[in-house]
Write an enzyme that holds these catalytic residues in place. Structure first.
Site, short mmCIF file in Angstrom:
data_model
loop_
_atom_site.label_atom_id
_atom_site.label_comp_id
_atom_site.label_asym_id
_atom_site.label_seq_id
_atom_site.Cartn_x
_atom_site.Cartn_y
_atom_site.Cartn_z
N MET A 135 4.80 57.32 42.39
CA MET A 135 6.05 58.02 42.71
C MET A 135 5.93 59.01 43.87
O MET A 135 6.72 59.94 43.96
CB MET A 135 6.55 58.74 41.46
CG MET A 135 6.91 57.80 40.33
SD MET A 135 8.16 56.58 40.86
CE MET A 135 8.63 55.89 39.29
N ARG A 136 4.96 58.81 44.74
CA ARG A 136 4.83 59.70 45.90
C ARG A 136 5.30 59.00 47.16
O ARG A 136 5.12 57.79 47.30
CB ARG A 136 3.37 60.12 46.09
CG ARG A 136 2.84 60.93 44.95
CD ARG A 136 3.43 62.32 44.94
NE ARG A 136 3.00 63.07 43.77
CZ ARG A 136 3.30 64.34 43.58
NH1 ARG A 136 4.01 65.02 44.47
NH2 ARG A 136 2.91 64.97 42.49
N LEU A 137 5.86 59.80 48.08
CA LEU A 137 6.25 59.25 49.37
C LEU A 137 4.99 58.95 50.17
O LEU A 137 4.02 59.70 50.11
CB LEU A 137 7.11 60.28 50.12
CG LEU A 137 8.42 60.69 49.44
CD1 LEU A 137 9.08 61.84 50.20
CD2 LEU A 137 9.36 59.49 49.34
N ASN A 156 4.95 47.14 47.04
CA ASN A 156 5.58 48.04 46.08
C ASN A 156 6.47 47.25 45.14
O ASN A 156 7.06 46.24 45.53
CB ASN A 156 6.43 49.09 46.82
CG ASN A 156 7.05 50.10 45.86
OD1 ASN A 156 6.42 50.50 44.88
ND2 ASN A 156 8.29 50.50 46.12
N HIS A 158 9.86 47.76 42.74
CA HIS A 158 10.96 48.72 42.55
C HIS A 158 11.94 48.16 41.52
O HIS A 158 12.35 47.00 41.62
CB HIS A 158 11.66 48.98 43.89
CG HIS A 158 12.75 49.98 43.75
ND1 HIS A 158 12.49 51.32 43.55
CD2 HIS A 158 14.10 49.84 43.71
CE1 HIS A 158 13.64 51.97 43.43
NE2 HIS A 158 14.63 51.10 43.52
C1 GAR Z 1 8.22 50.65 36.93
O1 GAR Z 1 9.48 50.37 36.37
C2 GAR Z 1 8.26 50.54 38.43
O2 GAR Z 1 9.10 49.52 38.89
C3 GAR Z 1 8.82 51.89 38.80
O3 GAR Z 1 8.16 52.79 37.96
C4 GAR Z 1 7.88 52.13 36.71
C5 GAR Z 1 6.43 52.34 36.40
O4 GAR Z 1 6.15 51.90 35.10
N1 GAR Z 1 8.64 52.20 40.19
C6 GAR Z 1 9.51 52.91 40.90
O5 GAR Z 1 10.52 53.38 40.44
C7 GAR Z 1 9.13 53.10 42.38
N2 GAR Z 1 10.23 53.61 43.12
P1 GAR Z 1 4.67 51.69 34.62
O6 GAR Z 1 3.89 52.96 34.98
O7 GAR Z 1 4.76 51.51 33.14
O8 GAR Z 1 4.10 50.49 35.32
#
Ligand code: GAR
Length: 271
Positions: A135-137, A156, A158
Site C-alpha cells: 500500500m505504498r506509493l 501490481n 488491484h
Molecule cells: C488485495 O485485495 C489487493 O488487490 C489489494 O490489497 C489486498 C491485499 O490483500 N491491493 C490494493 O488495493 C492495491 N491498490 P492480501 O494482503 O490478503 O493479499
C-alpha cells in the site's frame, strides 16, 4: 526475458494479511507456478504476510516506512540521495501536495525507504517485483531501477476494474458506487496511480444483498487465480507490450488457451 529452463525469481511486496502471497505460495507448492518466491518484503513489521513467508521458509524483510516517513530533516535537497530530487519531482505524478517544500520532503523520505527496499530485493536478484497488497506509493526512482524501455518488471494487483476506482479501497469504492459488477486488474506499474499496461482483468457479479465481505470474498478468489496465471504468462514470454498509434502502451497475451482461461475466471466468479 530469456530464462532458459529456470523459473522466474519473484520478490513479493506486502503490507497486510498476505492472502495473495499465500495463494502464490500454495500454487508454487502444487507445482503450478512458473515462479519461485525468493524474497518477501513488507513496509511494516506487523504485516502478517511476513509471518506467512517465514512459515514457508522464505526470507522476509521489513522496511519500516513509518519510521522513514517520520524522519526529521532540514533541507530535503541537502539530503544525499541516489537521485536528483528536483528532477524526480518534475516527472513524478503520485505526491500531489501543492506545497513544494512538503512535497520534496515526502519524496525524499519515500526515496530513502525505497533505497533500503532496493538494497534488500536486489540481493535476491528478482526477475519481477510482485506487489500483493503493498500500500505504498512507488516513485519513479524505484520503478526506474527495475523497469527498462521494453522491459517491465513491477507487477501490481488491484481490486477494481481499472481505470475505475484506483487507490487503496477498490472493493469499498466499487460497492459504494452501486456497481453491479466488480473487477480485478493486474497491470505493470508505471509512474501513475494504479496505471500502466493492463495484463489481466476479470469481473464478478455483485448481488443486491451483498455487503463488503461478500464482495471481497468473491473478488479475492479471482485475485488468487489471476495472479498465478499472469506470472505463468510472464514466465512463458506470452505477454507483449506495444505502443499503439495513439501513443498508449498496451499489453497483450498470446496464450493459445486464452479463451479457456477467461472462461474459467467467469465460472469462478459465479461459483
Ligand atoms: C488485495 O485485495 C489487493 O488487490 C489489494 O490489497 C489486498 C491485499 O490483500 N491491493 C490494493 O488495493 C492495491 N491498490 P492480501 O494482503 O490478503 O493479499
Amino acid at each position: 526475458m530469456n530464462l532458459g529452463n529456470r523459473k522466474l525469481r519473484l520478490a513479493v511486496l506486502v503490507s497486510g494479511g498476505g492472502t495473495n502471497l499465500q495463494a502464490l505460495m500454495d500454487h508454487a507448492a502444487r507445482g503450478d507456478l512458473e515462479g519461485e518466491i525468493v524474497v518477501v518484503a513488507g513496509d511494516r513489521p506487523d504485516a502478517y504476510g511476513l509471518i506467512r513467508a517465514r512459515e514457508n521458509g522464505i526470507a522476509a524483510h521489513v522496511v519500516d516506512y513509518k519510521a522513514h516517513m517520520r524522519c526529521e530533516m532540514g533541507d530535503p535537497l541537502a539530503v544525499p540521495l541516489p537521485v536528483d530530487l528536483r528532477k524526480l519531482d518534475g516527472i513524478q505524478k503520485i505526491v500531489r501536495d501543492p506545497d513544494t517544500e512538503k512535497r520534496l520532503r515526502r519524496l525524499c523520505r519515500l526515496v530513502a525507504a525505497e533505497r533500503e527496499m532496493i538494497g534488500i530485493l536486489d540481493a535476491y536478484k528478482p526477475d519481477y517485483i510482485c506487489l500483493a497488497g503493498f500500500m505504498r506509493l512507488l516513485t519513479p526512482y524505484f520503478l526506474g531501477h527495475y523497469n527498462r524501455p521494453g522491459q517491465w518488471r513491477v507487477v501490481n494487483i488491484h481490486p477494481a476494474l481499472l481505470p475505475a476506482f484506483p487507490g487503496q479501497h477498490g472493493y469499498e469504492d466499487t460497492l459504494g458506487y452501486g456497481c453491479k459488477w466488480g473487477g480485478i486488474t493486474i497491470h505493470f506499474a508505471d509512474e501513475g496511480e494504479d496505471s500502466g499496461p493492463v495484463l489481466a482483468q476479470a469481473v464478478y457479479p455483485i448481488w443486491p444483498q451483498d455487503g463488503i465481505d461478500d464482495v471481497r470474498r468473491r473478488g479475492l478468489r479471482l485475485e488468487y487465480a489471476m495472479y498465478a496465471q499472469t506470472i505463468n504468462w510472464l514466465a512463458a514470454g506470452q505477454i507483449h507490450v506495444q505502443q499503439s498509434k495513439d501513443g498508449r502502451l498496451r499489453a497483450s497475451v498470446s496464450d493459445p488457451r486464452y479463451r479457456d482461461v477467461m472462461r474459467r475466471w467467469v465460472d469462478l466468479a459465479f461459483s
